[in-house]
Structure formats: structure tokens, C-alpha cells
Write an enzyme that holds these catalytic residues in place. Structure first.
Site, PDB file in Angstrom:
ATOM      1  N   GLY A 214       4.390  -5.025   3.289  1.00 18.72           N
ATOM      2  CA  GLY A 214       2.956  -4.760   3.416  1.00 18.72           C
ATOM      3  C   GLY A 214       2.690  -3.288   3.559  1.00 18.72           C
ATOM      4  N   ASN A 215       1.463  -2.954   3.899  1.00 11.31           N
ATOM      5  CA  ASN A 215       1.124  -1.542   4.115  1.00 11.31           C
ATOM      6  C   ASN A 215       0.106  -1.436   5.247  1.00 11.31           C
ATOM      7  OD1 ASN A 215      -1.639  -1.662   2.932  1.00 11.31           O
ATOM      8  ND2 ASN A 215      -0.470  -2.206   1.096  1.00 11.31           N
ATOM      9  N   ARG A 216      -0.255  -0.196   5.592  1.00 12.40           N
ATOM     10  CA  ARG A 216      -1.052   0.012   6.804  1.00 12.40           C
ATOM     11  C   ARG A 216      -2.557  -0.029   6.559  1.00 12.40           C
ATOM     12  NH1 ARG A 216       1.074   5.352   9.266  1.00 12.40           N
ATOM     13  NH2 ARG A 216      -0.559   4.924  10.772  1.00 12.40           N
TER      14      ARG A 216
END
Ligand code: CTP
Length: 416
Positions: A214-216
Site C-alpha cells: 500500500g501507500n501513505r
């Protein structure tokens, strides 16, 4: 306008009485259709007195008037508030076992469902699937609010405030909300004829049933863009990955957890959009295979200490959209980029190159770095337009950025 107000059996049925008042006070002709269970919370006299018409729950009263068909056929808008988990399930499966579900099957006008239930019920895969089915059929299922539920617990599942449901329903039928109806509604409806598609949030690319890449991205900027567009009268479809903040009432939500889901959702909705804003943080890569069972930490003798995850490229959703669009009725395409300066050039140099490379009309550039952008409420962006050298710098809250971004886009957007 002729409104059917459906009320199903939840404690929030009392709030529907206030919603009924909002419709009748703006001159709408409202027929209330409660379910049997709704009448256990708020009785028929309340609905009859407030609407000025008799109410019935079943299809065997006033059979000569063919009420079960007439109500749906004649309605300009059907709103169900609260829509319980049971009502959503019956509507998704096309059941017609009382007057309300029969009316939902007959109606061809806009239908708005405002769910209310406990968080566990809202998040149950059965309800999630029912909501997805209803939304895929063009039914507007409003996101429930988060907050105090019936007991002492809190979470998503609360019925939105009657003013918000009223404003959302009016936006769906293209009417201006009554003055002061929705708190925070901009008096300026300068996006009224504009249909907006927004991608937002981060994608999650599954590795196995419990893990993902995932990412932020928090989705906050995308949600602010949706809120601002709605408050200025646009009709908005939000293609939503993973977010930390809830979506506002009044937009159509399409869940798209992965890049492939987002690509499919954009393809499905792009023809109905005048402006596409690609605010999502889409993963460029995904694991080549998704393990069917959880990957265990213990490996057998002679096996590697840690697994190797092979990645493959995801489609570039924005590039695909740009490639597909023809000249006529093409939507305005707005890309987002996160840039840092480096030895090869500053943030704006990289951004201009990306605007040209991606082929979009507008690029909104976030300057990223430690303590910048992700999850924060204050931000600085530069808005670049194709064919002009100057960039508009906007600093402020994400809502302020959204407001000024729409000021720029408003003049560029094609209209119906
Ligand atoms: N985007 C997309 N599909 C992808 C990747 C990105 O639609 N698979 C969109 C994003 O929604 C955003 C824009 O493309 O609007 C970002 O472009 P990208 O080239 O990925 O920019 P960066 O994230 O800044 O990455 P990089 O500079 O590494 O290319």
C-alpha cells in the site's frame, strides 16, 4: 416535485420526520411509505399528520387504486431514510414483499438510500455486496455518518443529519438545496451542470489474504475535492481506494481497492464525466500472484529464509483515459503528481515534463518530502495547465486547495 419517502425499521426513523418536514416546507408533495417495522418506532399518525396523506405498509389496502404501481410510476424522487440492512438486502435482491420494496422496483426516477445500522452490520460482506449491487444499478446509496450509535458504541452507521440527506437528494435530482438547508453549502452553484469523476485514496495490492502493498495516501485531498464540488452543485462519482476519512453524503461511491479495480471503475464511468480528477495514489506495481493462503514465516529445509515477491506493472489509469478519449465530448483530465526537486531540476521542472508526458490538461503538483503532504491538513500545491507556462500556487487547508483548484477548473470544464 412528487417525493416518496420510504422509512424502514430502525431507531433513526424519528429523524425521517424532520426530513419529511424539509421536503414539505419546500413545497414538495410527499407520500410516506413506512415498513411494518418502521411503525414500531414511529406510528402512522405522525407520518399522516406531517405529510397530510394516509400511509400504508402493504399492497392489499386501496387495491383498486393500484397504489403499489402508481406511487413508483408517478414519483420524481424516492428517498429511503433510514435504510436498514434488511431493506438494503431486500432492495438489492429485487424483493417486492411490501409497499416500499414494490415501489422501489417500479420507480425509474432517482432513488436515494440513506443507510443506518450498527457498524458491524454496515461492514458485513453481505451488506457491502448489497450496497455495491445497488450502486451498480445507479441507486444513490449515501455514505452513513460516523458517530454515536443507538447504544454507547460509536462508528460508521449513523444516519446522516436530515438536512444533509435533503441536500444530497436535491443534488441528485439537480435541484438547488433550499436556502440554508445544508450547513456549509456554498451559495455559489457554479458547478451545477458539471459531472465530476474523482479517483481518490491509495490502492492496496494484495500479497495474500492478510497482506498488501500500500501507500501513505490518506485520501483527504480527494475527499476535500469531492466536498467542494458537491457544495458547488456538481454531480460527483468517487472511485475510492483506501482512505482515512469518510466520504460526504451526496456523491456516488464506487469502491476500488486495487489499481485494476480503479482502472475498471474509471472505464465504466468516464463517458458520463465532464471532468475527471485523478487524485488517487495508484500503485504502479502489484504482486504477480496473490497467495491463496497466508504466507507462513517458517519455510522448509533448503527453502529460502524469506519469500521473493515478484511484481508486475499495473495499468496507468490516467494514461489509459488520455489515450481513449476522443475529441468530441472529451472530459477535462486532471492528474496529480508528487514531486521533489533533485539534481536534474526543481519541482516545477519535473512537473512540466510530467504534464507533457502524461497528456492530461491540468496537473496538480504536490511538493513532497519529510513532513509534507501525506495525511496532513495543510498543503502547498502548484496547478499547471497545458499550453501555458504559468503555475498557480495554492497554500492552505486541503479544502482551500480544493476550492481554488475548482476556481481554475470551472472555466476549463466542458458543460452539458
Ligand atoms: N496514476 C494512474 N495510474 C497509475 C499510476 C498513477 O492513474 N498506475 C495517476 C495518479 O492518479 C496521478 C498521476 O497518475 O494522477 C501520477 O502520475 P505518476 O507518473 O505516477 O506520478 P508520480 O506518482 O509522481 O510518480 P513518478 O514520478 O514516479 O512517475
Amino acid at each position: 416535485m412528487r417525493v416518496v419517502l420510504g422509512v424502514s425499521g430502525g431507531i433513526a426513523a424519528y429523524k425521517a420526520a424532520l426530513l419529511l418536514r424539509l421536503f414539505t416546507e419546500s413545497g414538495d408533495d410527499v407520500t410516506v411509505v413506512p415498513t411494518e417495522a418502521a411503525l414500531r418506532f414511529v406510528g402512522a399518525p405522525t407520518w399522516e399528520a406531517l405529510s397530510g396523506s394516509p400511509v400504508q405498509t402493504g399492497v392489499f389496502e386501496r387495491v383498486d387504486e393500484v397504489v403499489h404501481v402508481r406511487l413508483g410510476q408517478e414519483a420524481d424522487l424516492v428517498v429511503v431514510a433510514p435504510a436498514t440492512a434488511d431493506l438494503l438486502a431486500r432492495a438489492a435482491h429485487g424483493q417486492a414483499d411490501d409497499l416500499l420494496t414494490t415501489t422501489l422496483l417500479v420507480a425509474r426516477c432517482p432513488v436515494v438510500l440513506a443507510p443506518a445500522m450498527h457498524t458491524e452490520m454496515w461492514e458485513h460482506p453481505a451488506t457491502v455486496a448489497n450496497v455495491a449491487t445497488l450502486r451498480s444499478r445507479g441507486i444513490h446509496v449515501i455514505e452513513p455518518a460516523s458517530g454515536r450509535l443507538t447504544g454507547t458504541d460509536t462508528g460508521p452507521g449513523r444516519l446522516p443529519e436530515p438536512q444533509d440527506i435533503h441536500a444530497a437528494a436535491l443534488a441528485v435530482v439537480g435541484h438547488l438545496p433550499a436556502e440554508g438547508a445544508a450547513a456549509g453549502t456554498s451559495p455559489e452553484q457554479d458547478l451545477r451542470d458539471v459531472r465530476v469523476l474523482v479517483t481518490l485514496g491509495g490502492t492496496r495490492e494484495p500479497i495474500d489474504p492478510v497482506r498488501f502493498l500500500g501507500n501513505r495516501s490518506s485520501g483527504k485531498q480527494g475527499v476535500a475535492i469531492v466536498e467542494e464540488a458537491l457544495s458547488r452543485g456538481a454531480s460527483v462519482t468517487a472511485v475510492v481506494g483506501s482512505t482515512e476519512v469518510p466520504l460526504p453524503a451526496g456523491c456516488t461511491v464506487v469502491d476500488a481497492p486495487t489499481a485494476l479495480d480503479m482502472d475498471a471503475a474509471v472505464r465504466a464511468h468516464e463517458d458520463d464525466a465532464d471532468v475527471v480528477v485523478m487524485a488517487a495514489a495508484v500503485a504502479d506495481f502489484r504482486p504477480r500472484t496473490v497467495a491463496a493462503a497466508k504466507i507462513k514465516k517458517r519455510f522448509g529445509e533448503g527453502e529460502p529464509e524469506a519469500p521473493t515477491i515478484e511484481l508486475v506493472r499495473n495499468p496507468d489509469v490516467l494514461a489509459g483515459l488520455v489515450d481513449r478519449r476522443g475529441s468530441a465530448d472529451a472530459p477535462l483530465v486532471v492528474g496529480f503528481a508528487a514531486e521533489t526537486g533533485d539534481a536534474a531540476g526543481g519541482v516545477l521542472d519535473h512537473a512540466r515534463a510530467k504534464l507533457a508526458r502524461k497528456g492530461c490538461d491540468v496537473l496538480v503538483v504536490n511538493e513532497v518530502g519529510p513532513d509534507k503532504t501525506f495525511g496532513r491538513d495543510e498543503t502547498v500545491v502548484h496547478v499547471l495547465r497545458r499550453g501555458t507556462e504559468d503555475a498557480v500556487e495554492i497554500a492552505g487547508s486541503k479544502r482551500e486547495v480544493a476550492r481554488r483548484m475548482w476556481d481554475v477548473l470551472r472555466s476549463l470544464a466542458p458543460r452539458r
